[in-house]
Design an enzyme around this catalytic site. Sequence first.
Site, PDB file in Angstrom:
ATOM      1  N   ILE A  56       0.843  -1.188   0.000  1.00 18.74           N
ATOM      2  CA  ILE A  56       0.000   0.000   0.000  1.00 18.74           C
ATOM      3  C   ILE A  56       0.884   1.245   0.000  1.00 18.74           C
ATOM      4  O   ILE A  56       2.093   1.157   0.219  1.00 18.74           O
ATOM      5  CB  ILE A  56      -0.924   0.059   1.235  1.00 18.74           C
ATOM      6  CG1 ILE A  56      -0.097   0.145   2.532  1.00 18.74           C
ATOM      7  CG2 ILE A  56      -1.883  -1.122   1.265  1.00 18.74           C
ATOM      8  CD1 ILE A  56      -0.915   0.508   3.760  1.00 18.74           C
ATOM      9  N   TYR A  91       7.167   4.332   2.392  1.00 14.39           N
ATOM     10  CA  TYR A  91       7.154   3.391   1.265  1.00 14.39           C
ATOM     11  C   TYR A  91       8.573   3.073   0.791  1.00 14.39           C
ATOM     12  O   TYR A  91       8.918   1.905   0.564  1.00 14.39           O
ATOM     13  CB  TYR A  91       6.326   4.003   0.126  1.00 14.39           C
ATOM     14  CG  TYR A  91       6.139   3.123  -1.074  1.00 14.39           C
ATOM     15  CD1 TYR A  91       5.148   2.148  -1.105  1.00 14.39           C
ATOM     16  CD2 TYR A  91       6.933   3.286  -2.208  1.00 14.39           C
ATOM     17  CE1 TYR A  91       4.955   1.349  -2.227  1.00 14.39           C
ATOM     18  CE2 TYR A  91       6.747   2.494  -3.333  1.00 14.39           C
ATOM     19  CZ  TYR A  91       5.764   1.526  -3.339  1.00 14.39           C
ATOM     20  OH  TYR A  91       5.578   0.733  -4.446  1.00 14.39           O
TER      21      TYR A  91
END
Length: 242
Positions: free
Chosen positions: A87, A149
Amino acid sequence: MTNRLALVTGGTRGIGAAISKKLKDDGYEVVASYIGTPEGPNEFSKETGIKVIKFDVSYYEDCVKAIKQIEEESGKTIDILVNNAGITKDKFLHKMSVEEWNAVININLNSMFNVTRNVIENMRAKKFGRIVSISSINGVKGQMGQSNYSAAKAGIIGFTKAVAQENANKGVTVNAIAPGYVGTDMVKKIDPKILESIVAQIPVGRLADPKEIASLVSYLCSDEAAFMTGATLNINGGQHYQ
Protein backbone atom coordinates in the site's frame (compact mmCIF):
# COMPACT_ATOMS: atom_id res chain seq x y z
CA MET A 1 2.36 -28.91 -17.06
CA THR A 2 3.51 -28.49 -13.48
CA ASN A 3 1.62 -29.33 -10.33
CA ARG A 4 3.52 -26.77 -8.26
CA LEU A 5 1.56 -24.52 -5.91
CA ALA A 6 2.01 -20.74 -6.07
CA LEU A 7 0.81 -18.04 -3.66
CA VAL A 8 0.63 -14.44 -4.86
CA THR A 9 -0.12 -11.92 -2.12
CA GLY A 10 -2.22 -9.00 -3.25
CA GLY A 11 -2.81 -11.11 -6.30
CA THR A 12 -6.24 -10.02 -7.51
CA ARG A 13 -5.55 -6.46 -8.73
CA GLY A 14 -2.96 -4.52 -10.71
CA ILE A 15 0.49 -6.07 -10.98
CA GLY A 16 -0.57 -8.90 -8.67
CA ALA A 17 -3.45 -9.90 -10.94
CA ALA A 18 -1.14 -9.98 -13.97
CA ILE A 19 1.31 -12.17 -12.03
CA SER A 20 -1.43 -14.55 -10.88
CA LYS A 21 -2.75 -14.96 -14.43
CA LYS A 22 0.71 -15.47 -15.92
CA LEU A 23 1.63 -18.15 -13.38
CA LYS A 24 -1.67 -19.92 -14.03
CA ASP A 25 -0.91 -19.81 -17.76
CA ASP A 26 2.50 -21.34 -16.94
CA GLY A 27 0.72 -24.32 -15.41
CA TYR A 28 0.95 -23.60 -11.70
CA GLU A 29 -1.89 -24.02 -9.26
CA VAL A 30 -2.29 -20.42 -8.12
CA VAL A 31 -3.85 -18.93 -5.01
CA ALA A 32 -4.18 -15.13 -4.81
CA SER A 33 -4.63 -13.34 -1.52
CA TYR A 34 -6.56 -10.13 -0.96
CA ILE A 35 -7.69 -7.83 1.82
CA GLY A 36 -10.87 -5.77 1.80
CA THR A 37 -14.26 -6.50 0.31
CA PRO A 38 -14.70 -9.82 -1.51
CA GLU A 39 -16.72 -8.67 -4.53
CA GLY A 40 -13.79 -7.78 -6.79
CA PRO A 41 -11.65 -10.78 -5.83
CA ASN A 42 -14.59 -13.16 -6.24
CA GLU A 43 -15.23 -11.77 -9.74
CA PHE A 44 -11.51 -12.15 -10.51
CA SER A 45 -11.68 -15.78 -9.38
CA LYS A 46 -14.78 -16.44 -11.48
CA GLU A 47 -13.16 -14.94 -14.59
CA THR A 48 -9.76 -16.63 -14.23
CA GLY A 49 -10.36 -19.85 -12.32
CA ILE A 50 -7.74 -18.72 -9.78
CA LYS A 51 -8.51 -19.44 -6.14
CA VAL A 52 -8.64 -16.42 -3.83
CA ILE A 53 -8.25 -16.18 -0.08
CA LYS A 54 -8.67 -13.26 2.29
CA PHE A 55 -6.00 -12.63 4.90
CA ASP A 56 -3.98 -9.74 6.25
CA VAL A 57 -0.28 -10.13 5.46
CA SER A 58 0.58 -7.66 8.21
CA TYR A 59 -0.61 -10.07 10.93
CA TYR A 60 1.54 -13.13 11.54
CA GLU A 61 -1.24 -15.33 12.91
CA ASP A 62 -3.43 -14.53 9.89
CA CYS A 63 -0.62 -15.79 7.67
CA VAL A 64 -0.18 -18.97 9.72
CA LYS A 65 -3.87 -19.84 9.42
CA ALA A 66 -4.21 -18.91 5.75
CA ILE A 67 -1.15 -20.81 4.56
CA LYS A 68 -2.22 -23.87 6.54
CA GLN A 69 -5.64 -23.66 4.88
CA ILE A 70 -4.15 -23.23 1.38
CA GLU A 71 -1.87 -26.24 1.80
CA GLU A 72 -4.54 -28.46 3.34
CA GLU A 73 -7.01 -27.69 0.56
CA SER A 74 -4.47 -28.26 -2.22
CA GLY A 75 -2.83 -31.30 -0.62
CA LYS A 76 0.66 -29.92 -1.15
CA THR A 77 2.97 -27.27 0.23
CA ILE A 78 3.70 -23.92 -1.41
CA ASP A 79 6.50 -24.06 -4.00
CA ILE A 80 6.29 -20.50 -5.33
CA LEU A 81 5.77 -17.36 -3.24
CA VAL A 82 5.33 -13.93 -4.77
CA ASN A 83 5.36 -11.22 -2.10
CA ASN A 84 3.41 -8.52 -3.92
CA ALA A 85 0.97 -7.03 -1.40
CA GLY A 86 1.57 -3.37 -0.70
CA ILE A 87 0.00 0.00 0.00
CA THR A 88 0.96 3.67 -0.09
CA LYS A 89 0.20 6.44 2.39
CA ASP A 90 2.19 9.30 0.93
CA LYS A 91 3.04 12.37 2.97
CA PHE A 92 6.10 14.44 3.80
CA LEU A 93 7.78 13.05 6.92
CA HIS A 94 7.14 16.20 8.98
CA LYS A 95 3.41 15.71 8.38
CA MET A 96 3.28 11.90 8.56
CA SER A 97 1.48 10.23 11.46
CA VAL A 98 2.68 7.18 13.36
CA GLU A 99 -0.32 5.30 11.95
CA GLU A 100 0.63 6.16 8.36
CA TRP A 101 4.21 5.07 8.95
CA ASN A 102 3.28 1.81 10.68
CA ALA A 103 0.58 0.83 8.17
CA VAL A 104 3.00 0.93 5.25
CA ILE A 105 5.88 -0.73 7.13
CA ASN A 106 3.60 -3.50 8.42
CA ILE A 107 1.99 -4.36 5.08
CA ASN A 108 4.92 -3.73 2.74
CA LEU A 109 7.87 -4.93 4.86
CA ASN A 110 6.78 -6.92 7.91
CA SER A 111 4.71 -9.09 5.57
CA MET A 112 8.00 -10.34 4.11
CA PHE A 113 8.68 -12.13 7.38
CA ASN A 114 5.05 -13.04 8.13
CA VAL A 115 4.45 -14.88 4.86
CA THR A 116 7.93 -16.13 3.96
CA ARG A 117 8.55 -17.57 7.42
CA ASN A 118 5.54 -19.85 6.94
CA VAL A 119 6.71 -21.37 3.65
CA ILE A 120 10.49 -21.46 3.91
CA GLU A 121 10.90 -24.60 6.04
CA ASN A 122 8.92 -26.78 3.64
CA MET A 123 10.83 -25.34 0.67
CA ARG A 124 14.13 -26.18 2.37
CA ALA A 125 12.92 -29.68 3.22
CA LYS A 126 11.99 -30.54 -0.37
CA LYS A 127 15.01 -28.65 -1.76
CA PHE A 128 12.98 -26.49 -4.09
CA GLY A 129 11.42 -23.07 -3.81
CA ARG A 130 11.03 -19.78 -5.62
CA ILE A 131 10.50 -16.55 -3.69
CA VAL A 132 10.01 -13.32 -5.64
CA SER A 133 9.30 -10.06 -3.83
CA ILE A 134 8.08 -6.87 -5.48
CA SER A 135 10.16 -3.87 -4.43
CA SER A 136 10.08 -0.55 -6.31
CA ILE A 137 12.19 1.99 -8.14
CA ASN A 138 11.51 4.21 -5.12
CA GLY A 139 13.07 1.63 -2.82
CA VAL A 140 16.24 1.97 -4.90
CA LYS A 141 16.42 5.74 -5.43
CA GLY A 142 14.01 7.10 -2.79
CA GLN A 143 11.11 9.47 -3.43
CA MET A 144 10.01 12.54 -1.54
CA GLY A 145 6.70 12.11 0.19
CA GLN A 146 7.35 8.38 0.47
CA SER A 147 9.74 7.90 3.40
CA ASN A 148 7.57 5.05 4.67
CA TYR A 149 7.15 3.39 1.27
CA SER A 150 10.78 3.90 0.19
CA ALA A 151 12.06 2.51 3.50
CA ALA A 152 9.84 -0.57 3.22
CA LYS A 153 10.72 -1.24 -0.42
CA ALA A 154 14.45 -0.80 0.32
CA GLY A 155 14.02 -3.23 3.21
CA ILE A 156 12.65 -5.83 0.81
CA ILE A 157 15.93 -5.68 -1.11
CA GLY A 158 17.99 -6.28 2.04
CA PHE A 159 15.65 -9.07 3.12
CA THR A 160 16.01 -10.70 -0.29
CA LYS A 161 19.81 -10.66 -0.20
CA ALA A 162 19.97 -12.20 3.27
CA VAL A 163 17.37 -14.93 2.74
CA ALA A 164 18.93 -15.80 -0.62
CA GLN A 165 22.27 -16.51 1.06
CA GLU A 166 20.63 -18.61 3.77
CA ASN A 167 18.84 -20.87 1.29
CA ALA A 168 21.07 -21.00 -1.80
CA ASN A 169 22.32 -24.50 -0.98
CA LYS A 170 18.76 -25.79 -0.46
CA GLY A 171 17.48 -25.25 -3.99
CA VAL A 172 15.53 -22.17 -2.94
CA THR A 173 16.06 -18.95 -4.92
CA VAL A 174 15.08 -15.56 -3.54
CA ASN A 175 14.94 -12.51 -5.79
CA ALA A 176 13.41 -9.04 -5.92
CA ILE A 177 11.97 -6.98 -8.75
CA ALA A 178 12.00 -3.18 -8.62
CA PRO A 179 9.42 -1.89 -11.12
CA GLY A 180 9.17 1.70 -12.21
CA TYR A 181 5.78 3.22 -12.97
CA VAL A 182 3.32 0.62 -14.20
CA GLY A 183 0.05 1.19 -16.03
CA THR A 184 -2.28 -0.17 -13.40
CA ASP A 185 -5.79 1.20 -12.83
CA MET A 186 -4.49 3.03 -9.76
CA VAL A 187 -1.72 4.81 -11.70
CA LYS A 188 -4.05 5.63 -14.59
CA LYS A 189 -6.32 7.50 -12.15
CA ILE A 190 -3.55 10.01 -11.41
CA ASP A 191 -4.29 13.54 -12.63
CA PRO A 192 -3.44 13.54 -16.39
CA LYS A 193 -1.02 16.47 -16.07
CA ILE A 194 0.88 14.77 -13.25
CA LEU A 195 0.91 11.47 -15.12
CA GLU A 196 2.25 13.24 -18.20
CA SER A 197 5.12 14.65 -16.13
CA ILE A 198 5.88 11.17 -14.77
CA VAL A 199 5.99 9.62 -18.24
CA ALA A 200 8.27 12.45 -19.40
CA GLN A 201 10.89 11.17 -16.93
CA ILE A 202 10.86 7.65 -18.43
CA PRO A 203 13.30 7.31 -21.35
CA VAL A 204 11.19 4.74 -23.19
CA GLY A 205 8.31 7.24 -23.04
CA ARG A 206 5.57 5.10 -21.53
CA LEU A 207 4.37 3.25 -18.46
CA ALA A 208 5.14 -0.44 -18.06
CA ASP A 209 2.45 -2.96 -18.89
CA PRO A 210 1.67 -5.15 -15.84
CA LYS A 211 2.23 -8.16 -18.10
CA GLU A 212 5.88 -7.12 -18.50
CA ILE A 213 6.40 -7.38 -14.75
CA ALA A 214 4.54 -10.69 -14.69
CA SER A 215 6.78 -12.13 -17.40
CA LEU A 216 9.87 -11.35 -15.33
CA VAL A 217 8.27 -13.02 -12.30
CA SER A 218 7.51 -16.02 -14.50
CA TYR A 219 11.16 -16.39 -15.45
CA LEU A 220 12.36 -16.10 -11.87
CA CYS A 221 9.93 -18.84 -10.84
CA SER A 222 11.08 -21.23 -13.57
CA ASP A 223 13.58 -24.06 -13.44
CA GLU A 224 15.73 -22.08 -15.89
CA ALA A 225 16.32 -19.41 -13.21
CA ALA A 226 17.92 -21.82 -10.73
CA PHE A 227 21.28 -19.98 -10.82
CA MET A 228 19.80 -16.54 -10.16
CA THR A 229 19.35 -15.69 -6.50
CA GLY A 230 19.84 -12.62 -4.32
CA ALA A 231 19.27 -10.36 -7.32
CA THR A 232 17.26 -7.15 -7.58
CA LEU A 233 16.07 -6.70 -11.16
CA ASN A 234 15.22 -3.17 -12.25
CA ILE A 235 12.44 -2.85 -14.81
CA ASN A 236 11.79 0.87 -15.14
CA GLY A 237 12.19 1.91 -18.77
CA GLY A 238 15.62 3.38 -18.15
CA GLN A 239 14.34 5.85 -15.54
CA HIS A 240 16.95 4.96 -12.94
CA TYR A 241 20.19 2.98 -12.91
CA GLN A 242 21.76 1.51 -9.78
